[in-house]
Design an enzyme around this catalytic site. Structure first.
Site, PDB file in Angstrom:
ATOM      1  N   ASN A   1       0.872  -1.174   0.000  1.00  0.00           N
ATOM      2  CA  ASN A   1       0.000   0.000   0.000  1.00  0.00           C
ATOM      3  C   ASN A   1       0.908   1.224   0.000  1.00  0.00           C
ATOM      4  O   ASN A   1       1.508   1.550   1.028  1.00  0.00           O
ATOM      5  CB  ASN A   1      -0.904  -0.029   1.250  1.00  0.00           C
ATOM      6  CG  ASN A   1      -1.731   1.228   1.389  1.00  0.00           C
ATOM      7  OD1 ASN A   1      -1.755   2.073   0.486  1.00  0.00           O
ATOM      8  ND2 ASN A   1      -2.408   1.361   2.519  1.00  0.00           N
TER       9      ASN A   1
ATOM     10  N   GLY B   1       2.615   2.164  10.772  1.00  0.00           N
ATOM     11  CA  GLY B   1       3.577   3.247  10.644  1.00  0.00           C
ATOM     12  C   GLY B   1       4.259   3.624  11.948  1.00  0.00           C
ATOM     13  O   GLY B   1       4.905   4.668  12.039  1.00  0.00           O
TER      14      GLY B   1
HETATM   15  P1  13P Z   1       3.087   0.258   7.651  1.00  0.00           P
HETATM   16  O1  13P Z   1       3.593  -1.045   7.048  1.00  0.00           O
HETATM   17  O2  13P Z   1       3.805   1.465   7.173  1.00  0.00           O
HETATM   18  O3  13P Z   1       2.967   0.155   9.121  1.00  0.00           O
HETATM   19  O4  13P Z   1       1.581   0.436   7.087  1.00  0.00           O
HETATM   20  C1  13P Z   1       0.681  -0.605   7.176  1.00  0.00           C
HETATM   21  C2  13P Z   1      -0.520  -0.245   6.392  1.00  0.00           C
HETATM   22  O5  13P Z   1      -1.286   0.611   6.764  1.00  0.00           O
HETATM   23  C3  13P Z   1      -0.751  -0.960   5.140  1.00  0.00           C
HETATM   24  O6  13P Z   1      -2.036  -0.710   4.633  1.00  0.00           O
END
Ligand code: 13P
Length: 253
Positions: free
Chosen positions: A9, A173
């Protein structure tokens, strides 16, 4: 054997030049692996570039959102049939950033899920709890509400052509990932919610984990019996990291 999926994503990242470099590198490093589907979910303006670039490769692509409506006076919105015209396979539905930042409700998410399937797309339904909800003992109730809204509107048979993504909001994140055991517990719980209506559909359902998945923790998480792959944010923007995460998923089959 359930199909495994690793989807990137990109969120609101990219430029034509950056995308080109990333896609070129991914095509080179991700060879077709049996039983593993790989996809990238790009921002709308780049979908045509992504579609062109990935044509003929084993990597498919998706969008990050769609309208619950098929057409009409909905300025700024994009319908499932528009995405399908470009060869879109997957579309994220109910990502926590849409739920939190754009106020998407469970019933709107359910309507988007139905709209995606109406257009022939595979919805990737995202569900997950905040830290506050987890600590407050509300996790199961929150997940039930999120899944139940879709089960009620779409029916359990619709989950034969869908993917579920468990994304704990506190792990997105943040660099703080759910432990493999935590992920397994929730994935098993999510599968049981679907199994309560149809055990066969639940058994065949691909449930992926998202939230700070990196090359260093991917294999451990993907080794859990109910974790069928990942939805990758930050690490999907780094070709080497995303390829390493795909390899980890392929290794644990
Ligand atoms: P991260 O891998 O950056 O934590 O994001 C996960 C996410 O929201 C994927 O849709």
């Amino acid at each position: 054997m359930r199909r495994r999926l690793v989807a990137g994503n990109w969120k609101m990242h990219g430029s034509r030049a950056v995308n080109l470099a990333l896609l070129t590198s991914l095509k080179r490093s991700i060879a077709q692996v049996g039983g593993l589907d790989v996809a990238v979910c790009a921002p709308y303006p780049y979908l045509e570039q992504v579609a062109e670039s990935l044509r003929g490769s084993s990597i498919s692509w998706g969008a990050q959102d769609l309208s619950e409506h098929d057409a009409g006076a909905y300025t700024g919105e994009v319908s499932g049939s528009m995405l399908a015209e470009f060869g879109c396979t997957y579309v994220l539905v109910g990502h926590s950033e849409r739920r939190v930042l754009h106020g998407e409700t469970d019933s709107q998410v359910a309507a988007k899920f139905v709209a995606a399937q109406r257009a022939g797309l595979v919805p990737v339904l995202c569900a997950g709890e905040t830290l506050e909800q987890r600590d407050g003992g509300e996790m199961q109730g929150v997940l039930l509400r999120q899944i139940d809204a879709v089960l009620k509107m779409a029916g359990v048979a619709a989950f034969k052509r869908a993917v579920l993504a468990y994304e704990p909001v506190w792990a997105i994140g943040t660099g703080r990932t759910a432990s493999p055991v935590q992920a397994q517990e929730v994935h098993r719980h999510l599968r049981s919610l679907v199994a309560a209506q149809d055990a066969e559909v639940a058994e065949g359902l691909t449930i992926v984990y998202g939230g700070s998945v990196k090359p260093g923790n991917a294999k451990e998480i993907f080794s859990m019996p109910d974790v069928d792959g990942g939805l990758i944010g930050g690490a999907s923007l780094v070709a080497g990291d995303f390829a390493a995460i795909c390899s980890a998923a392929a290794e644990v089959q």
